[in-house]
Structure formats: structure tokens, C-alpha cells
Design an enzyme around this catalytic site. Sequence first.
Site, PDB file in Angstrom:
ATOM      1  N   PHE A 155       0.911  -1.147  -0.014  1.00  9.17           N
ATOM      2  CA  PHE A 155      -0.092  -0.090  -0.170  1.00  9.17           C
ATOM      3  C   PHE A 155       0.707   1.281   0.030  1.00  9.17           C
ATOM      4  O   PHE A 155       0.343   2.213  -0.464  1.00  9.17           O
ATOM      5  CB  PHE A 155      -0.927   0.118   1.377  1.00  9.17           C
ATOM      6  CG  PHE A 155      -0.304   0.268   2.509  1.00  9.17           C
ATOM      7  CD1 PHE A 155      -0.042   1.762   2.690  1.00  9.17           C
ATOM      8  CD2 PHE A 155       0.288  -0.405   3.402  1.00  9.17           C
ATOM      9  CE1 PHE A 155       0.547   2.452   3.992  1.00  9.17           C
ATOM     10  CE2 PHE A 155       0.908  -0.090   4.705  1.00  9.17           C
ATOM     11  CZ  PHE A 155       1.041   1.200   4.820  1.00  9.17           C
ATOM     12  N   LYS A 179      -0.753  -6.942  -9.391  1.00 11.59           N
ATOM     13  CA  LYS A 179      -1.851  -6.948  -8.203  1.00 11.59           C
ATOM     14  C   LYS A 179      -1.444  -6.213  -7.430  1.00 11.59           C
ATOM     15  O   LYS A 179      -0.496  -6.122  -6.666  1.00 11.59           O
ATOM     16  CB  LYS A 179      -1.636  -8.650  -7.633  1.00 11.59           C
ATOM     17  CG  LYS A 179      -3.059  -8.730  -7.166  1.00 11.59           C
ATOM     18  CD  LYS A 179      -3.673  -8.136  -5.888  1.00 11.59           C
ATOM     19  CE  LYS A 179      -3.021  -7.993  -4.473  1.00 11.59           C
ATOM     20  NZ  LYS A 179      -3.278  -7.397  -3.888  1.00 11.59           N
ATOM     21  N   GLU A 182      -4.626  -3.971  -2.074  1.00 12.44           N
ATOM     22  CA  GLU A 182      -6.231  -3.540  -1.868  1.00 12.44           C
ATOM     23  C   GLU A 182      -6.348  -2.364  -1.076  1.00 12.44           C
ATOM     24  O   GLU A 182      -7.476  -1.805  -1.264  1.00 12.44           O
ATOM     25  CB  GLU A 182      -6.838  -4.858  -1.175  1.00 12.44           C
ATOM     26  CG  GLU A 182      -6.671  -5.054   0.084  1.00 12.44           C
ATOM     27  CD  GLU A 182      -5.417  -5.888   0.314  1.00 12.44           C
ATOM     28  OE1 GLU A 182      -4.658  -5.927  -0.673  1.00 12.44           O
ATOM     29  OE2 GLU A 182      -5.027  -6.305   1.320  1.00 12.44           O
ATOM     30  N   SER A 232       5.159  -6.954   3.601  1.00 14.81           N
ATOM     31  CA  SER A 232       5.570  -7.556   4.817  1.00 14.81           C
ATOM     32  C   SER A 232       6.338  -8.637   4.811  1.00 14.81           C
ATOM     33  O   SER A 232       6.273  -9.466   3.823  1.00 14.81           O
ATOM     34  CB  SER A 232       4.391  -7.241   5.706  1.00 14.81           C
ATOM     35  OG  SER A 232       3.549  -8.484   5.235  1.00 14.81           O
ATOM     36  N   CYS A 287       9.758   1.571   3.888  1.00 13.83           N
ATOM     37  CA  CYS A 287      10.530   0.282   4.319  1.00 13.83           C
ATOM     38  C   CYS A 287      11.815   0.824   4.712  1.00 13.83           C
ATOM     39  O   CYS A 287      12.729   0.100   5.024  1.00 13.83           O
ATOM     40  CB  CYS A 287      10.468  -0.840   3.260  1.00 13.83           C
ATOM     41  SG  CYS A 287      11.302  -0.129   1.731  1.00 13.83           S
ATOM     42  N   GLU A 388       8.869  -4.308  13.357  1.00 14.64           N
ATOM     43  CA  GLU A 388       8.464  -3.090  12.302  1.00 14.64           C
ATOM     44  C   GLU A 388       7.001  -2.666  12.870  1.00 14.64           C
ATOM     45  O   GLU A 388       6.259  -3.256  12.818  1.00 14.64           O
ATOM     46  CB  GLU A 388       8.472  -3.641  10.982  1.00 14.64           C
ATOM     47  CG  GLU A 388       7.971  -2.604  10.036  1.00 14.64           C
ATOM     48  CD  GLU A 388       7.894  -2.892   8.480  1.00 14.64           C
ATOM     49  OE1 GLU A 388       7.292  -4.353   8.514  1.00 14.64           O
ATOM     50  OE2 GLU A 388       8.479  -2.393   7.793  1.00 14.64           O
TER      51      GLU A 388
HETATM   52  P1  NAD Z   1       1.238  -6.559   2.902  1.00 16.71           P
HETATM   53  O1  NAD Z   1       2.353  -7.764   3.197  1.00 16.71           O
HETATM   54  O2  NAD Z   1       0.282  -6.622   3.757  1.00 16.71           O
HETATM   55  O3  NAD Z   1       0.719  -6.812   1.467  1.00 16.71           O
HETATM   56  C1  NAD Z   1       1.493  -6.707   0.249  1.00 16.71           C
HETATM   57  C2  NAD Z   1       0.861  -7.478  -0.851  1.00 16.71           C
HETATM   58  O4  NAD Z   1       0.393  -8.552  -0.460  1.00 16.71           O
HETATM   59  C3  NAD Z   1      -0.528  -6.770  -1.348  1.00 16.71           C
HETATM   60  O5  NAD Z   1      -1.030  -6.621  -2.561  1.00 16.71           O
HETATM   61  C4  NAD Z   1      -1.521  -7.419  -0.568  1.00 16.71           C
HETATM   62  O6  NAD Z   1      -3.011  -7.663  -1.182  1.00 16.71           O
HETATM   63  C5  NAD Z   1      -0.899  -8.978  -0.696  1.00 16.71           C
HETATM   64  N1  NAD Z   1      -1.268 -10.113   0.374  1.00 16.71           N
HETATM   65  C6  NAD Z   1      -1.589  -9.791   1.743  1.00 16.71           C
HETATM   66  N2  NAD Z   1      -1.780 -11.039   2.352  1.00 16.71           N
HETATM   67  C7  NAD Z   1      -1.429 -11.907   1.385  1.00 16.71           C
HETATM   68  C8  NAD Z   1      -1.532 -13.114   1.680  1.00 16.71           C
HETATM   69  N3  NAD Z   1      -1.725 -13.887   2.501  1.00 16.71           N
HETATM   70  N4  NAD Z   1      -0.947 -13.929   0.461  1.00 16.71           N
HETATM   71  C9  NAD Z   1      -0.566 -13.282  -0.631  1.00 16.71           C
HETATM   72  N5  NAD Z   1      -0.602 -11.747  -0.742  1.00 16.71           N
HETATM   73  C10 NAD Z   1      -1.022 -11.195   0.425  1.00 16.71           C
HETATM   74  O7  NAD Z   1       2.176  -5.416   2.980  1.00 16.71           O
HETATM   75  P2  NAD Z   1       1.661  -3.615   2.941  1.00 16.71           P
HETATM   76  O8  NAD Z   1       0.935  -3.690   4.456  1.00 16.71           O
HETATM   77  O9  NAD Z   1       0.810  -3.572   2.116  1.00 16.71           O
HETATM   78  O10 NAD Z   1       2.940  -2.806   2.969  1.00 16.71           O
HETATM   79  C11 NAD Z   1       3.660  -2.545   4.087  1.00 16.71           C
HETATM   80  C12 NAD Z   1       5.003  -3.451   4.288  1.00 16.71           C
HETATM   81  O11 NAD Z   1       5.740  -3.386   3.081  1.00 16.71           O
HETATM   82  C13 NAD Z   1       5.934  -3.305   5.382  1.00 16.71           C
HETATM   83  O12 NAD Z   1       6.339  -4.263   5.946  1.00 16.71           O
HETATM   84  C14 NAD Z   1       6.846  -2.625   4.644  1.00 16.71           C
HETATM   85  O13 NAD Z   1       8.215  -2.773   5.202  1.00 16.71           O
HETATM   86  C15 NAD Z   1       6.965  -3.347   3.663  1.00 16.71           C
HETATM   87  N6  NAD Z   1       7.690  -2.745   2.289  1.00 16.71           N
HETATM   88  C16 NAD Z   1       8.928  -2.984   2.025  1.00 16.71           C
HETATM   89  C17 NAD Z   1       9.451  -2.571   0.722  1.00 16.71           C
HETATM   90  C18 NAD Z   1      10.781  -3.276   0.477  1.00 16.71           C
HETATM   91  O14 NAD Z   1      11.353  -2.733  -0.473  1.00 16.71           O
HETATM   92  N7  NAD Z   1      11.418  -3.940   1.280  1.00 16.71           N
HETATM   93  C19 NAD Z   1       8.905  -1.554   0.143  1.00 16.71           C
HETATM   94  C20 NAD Z   1       7.746  -0.833   0.594  1.00 16.71           C
HETATM   95  C21 NAD Z   1       7.174  -1.826   1.557  1.00 16.71           C
END
Ligand code: NAD
Length: 497
Positions: A155, A179, A182, A232, A287, A388
Site C-alpha cells: 500500500f 496485483k 487492496e 511485509s 521500508c 517493525e
Molecule cells: P502486505 O504484506 O500486507 O501486502 C503486500 C501485498 O501482499 C498486497 O498486495 C496484499 O494484497 C498482498 N497480500 C496480503 N496478504 C496476502 C497473503 N496472505 N497472501 C498473498 N498475498 C497477500 O504489506 P503492506 O501492509 O501493503 O505494506 C507494508 C509492508 O511492506 C511493510 O512491512 C513494509 O516494510 C513493506 N515494504 C517493503 C519494501 C521493501 O522494499 N523491502 C518496500 C515497501 C514496503
Amino acid sequence: MSLIIPTEPIVCKNFVNGNFVAGKGEKVQITSPYNGKIIGEFHTSTKNEVDKAIEDASNAQKLWAEVPLKERTKIMFNFRDILLRDLDVIAQLKCAESGKIFVEGKAGLLKGIEVLEFALALQNMDMGGKVEVSRGVSCEYRRVPVGVVANITPFNFPAMVPMWTIPIALTLGNAYIWKPSEKTPLTSNKIAEALKEAGLPNGLLQVLQGTKETVEAIIDHDAVKAIGFVGSTQIAKAVYDRGTQLGKRVLALGGAKNHIVLLPDANPEMAGIGISDSFTGCAGQRCMAASVLLVVGHPRDTEKHIEKIIARASSLKLGVDMGAIITKQQVTVLHDAIAKAEAAGAKVLLDGRKTKLGDDMAEYAGGHWIGPTILDNILPGSQAASVELFGPILSIIRCKDISEAMKIENSVAYGNACSVFTSNGGLAEKVIKMASTGMVGVNVGVPVPREPFSFGGVNASKYGHGDITGEHSLDFWSNVKKVTIKWEIQNDNNWMS
Ligand code: NAD
């Protein structure tokens, strides 16, 4: 520029074969962190819709692979022009759905455009290499597309993170299944519109809205050969495991707990600005945000630095200089984390729970707000030191020397970024060498490498090999075909040729 938060829900769609079509799955609503109101909705993509979109992408990709690199690149030049033309409109929408302030929305897209510019340069790079290995016999490399690739995005950067991979993957001749999160899917429709207007042939960018089920259907489809993921750590690991068990190439970037080492000889002004901006930028939802400040030496030698950090962070106005938190539940998580640290003996130097919206911000009263928070005397290993939190919270740990500081840094599972503030090159070098992260900064609070340097962490911040952008991403988003050629019979034929 003041923000425009949509007052009527925007209907967000899938983008399939050049058309915007609603998914047939369940309805999901999109809430603006600014005011807590519904600003959009979409329907998730069913497995059948995912399968059909990927099959169409696979057919489109076969033709795309035949298009010379320089011709593909022309479309990417158009894409850049359109994004720059529409920069403000796209940035507005990103901010409305993600909670960023306008300058951050714009900066994220500009960073995405920088990656696009790297992709534009691929046409001028020698991506092959040819050597005559014996008389009349040559070996050469040819960089070829992988086929259909997918990317699942978080997000917090609705445009920048997708733009890390869309331009490179498409320019290298792949079809791209996206994808979006959401929570922030609206921006994806703007990026799809821009690529359509740029002239990208139908089927090469398929945007599929959805949640877990949509992601799993994408990973499981046979035609999807490479999967990028950013989000995450827990989900990154799950996506990595699922994809690699199917024998696929997966690069899954996860969460982070980034450290900044503050040495007494640091320039207080630079440290004050750099450290405050690092933990408060995007309301701590980056991140690369600073999360733990490792303050080295006697407190009297670093008090002026900490005062500067507090002064800058406490001057930020909510909704003007610092944005909102993605969900109401996440604000509660942050409140709980502060209370837990306090109960364990932390001293609250700046308490964001008490920060109020300005009187002129009444329209945002229903939003998800918390101000910058600085917690002192945090214990290594505690929640505030190792988990985090993803909000504007800086946890200070006092350390007697660099070795102790780096031992703490090394003990955390993540490995995205670490920075040091100092005026001593030798000490900076020591931190660079000891940091257990993929990215390190010196007097830079957010050490995001700029193009052409690749982005990527290590340890629990990344599952898979290589990096997602820059030079080290090319082997992920393409295959290298090794070709050995002979055109004439040679008298000195040997066992190899
Ligand atoms: P998230 O893991 O909740 O969601 C990321 C994506 O995974 C979304 O598109 C979501 O729909 C999908 N998703 C959620 N649950 C899932 C499941 N069980 N199976 C498959 N797909 C699933 O992350 P978020 O809350 O949207 O973003 C924040 C996180 O992203 C933080 O932990 C942040 O550190 C990390 N992040 C990392 C980087 C990096 O470069 N390392 C960059 C940006 C964000």
C-alpha cells in the site's frame, strides 16, 4: 498544493487486454487515511478471470518478444512523457488513498520515473557480449524475455514500487501481471491509462485487483515464470515459498527495522534534519524509515543532536508536513506499542498521541492521525527495538561504543537499511562494514540507492537472489541465452568445437 480527497467513490477496475473491466469477485471499499471516508471500491478478480488474463498475456508476450528493443523503448518514452504531464493528478490520487502529503506523492512518482529512465537506457547498453572462442567459433550472450512475469505490491508506495519493475520488465520483452494493494489500488488505473495512451499493445499489462486469493491464483498459473513481491516479511516469505515450491523465480522484498547510528562528532544540523525526516517521512510508513536510533557515547555529547531531532519533528503539522496512517487499526497498534514501551521504562521525549490536527484541518477530523513520537531508553530486544511498527516512532537505544551499537543492529532479523551520522570517514567505514543490511547510508537518513544502483535488502527483508531494480535486476527480469556459432568447417577442430 492542497489535497483533493474524492467525495464520490471512484470505481476502480481491472485492466485487461487494454480495457477497464470490473472483477467478478467480492466488493472491497477503499478508505482515505485523511478523513476515514470511503473514496473508492473495486471487485476482486476470480480465479477464472486471473487464468484468462494470464493466458491472453502469454499470447501477447509472444508477439512483444519479436519487437526490437529500440521499438519497445519508444513506447516507454511516451509513457514517461504522459507520467510527467499527469504528475500532479496522479500524485493527488496516490495521496488521497495512501495518506501521503502532496510532495511525497510527487516524489514517489518521480523516483519511479527515474527507474523508467534506467529502462530507457537499456537500448544503449551492450547486454550481450561475444567472443571468438576458437577459430571460426564464437560464443555470445543474448538477453531474452522470461515470458509472463507478475508483481504484487504494497500500500505504501502505490506508484513508485510498481514503477520499480513495470518499465524494466516490459522493456525487456515480458508481459506483466500486476496485483496492486487492496488498500491503494486507485493509482493502478492511472498507470494503466498512461501505458495504454503510450501505445503499449493490449495484453502486456494486465492489472488484476484483489487480495490473497488473487495473488495465489497468479502465483499458481503455469504461464507465470517470475514473481516479484514487495510487502511485509510474513507475506513475502509465504509468496516466496509458494512460488519456489512450484519451481518459479521469486524475488520477495519484506519489511524492515532500520537503524541509524548517531556519533557525537556528527553535524547536529545534518543529523537533526536527516534523522527527523527519516522517521517522520510518509508518517514512518516507508521500508527505509529510521526506526531505531543508536546513540553512541556520553549523553552530554549528543544532547544537542537529539534536541535538533525533537525540534524538527515537533514542528511538523499533521496533514501539512506529515501525512496519515493507512488504517485506524494501525493507529491503535502504534498507540499500544508506545504504551508498552512506556510501561517497560521508556521515556517519551515526544508524544505523538497528543498531537492535534490544526484548527484549519477540521475536514480531516475522521482521519487516521498520530504525531511523531520519540522514545528514549529503549531496551535491545524489546518490541520497540526489534519489531517493525510502521509509523512515525523513533526508539532511542543508548550505547557505549560503535561495537555495542552494531551488535544491536546485527541482532535484528531484518536487513534493509542502516545509516551513520558522523564527520569521521574512518568511523563511517566501520559502520558500513559492520552493518547487516543491503543498503547503508552516511549522513543520509533514507539511504535509497538512486539509479543505476540497485535497490534491495538482505536477511528477513528479502527472499530470493539479486535485486529488484538497476543492473542487478536484469537477470531477474530476463533470461540469458548462451549461443555458440560456427559457419565453416575448420581444419583445427578440437574437442570443444
Ligand atoms: P502486505 O504484506 O500486507 O501486502 C503486500 C501485498 O501482499 C498486497 O498486495 C496484499 O494484497 C498482498 N497480500 C496480503 N496478504 C496476502 C497473503 N496472505 N497472501 C498473498 N498475498 C497477500 O504489506 P503492506 O501492509 O501493503 O505494506 C507494508 C509492508 O511492506 C511493510 O512491512 C513494509 O516494510 C513493506 N515494504 C517493503 C519494501 C521493501 O522494499 N523491502 C518496500 C515497501 C514496503
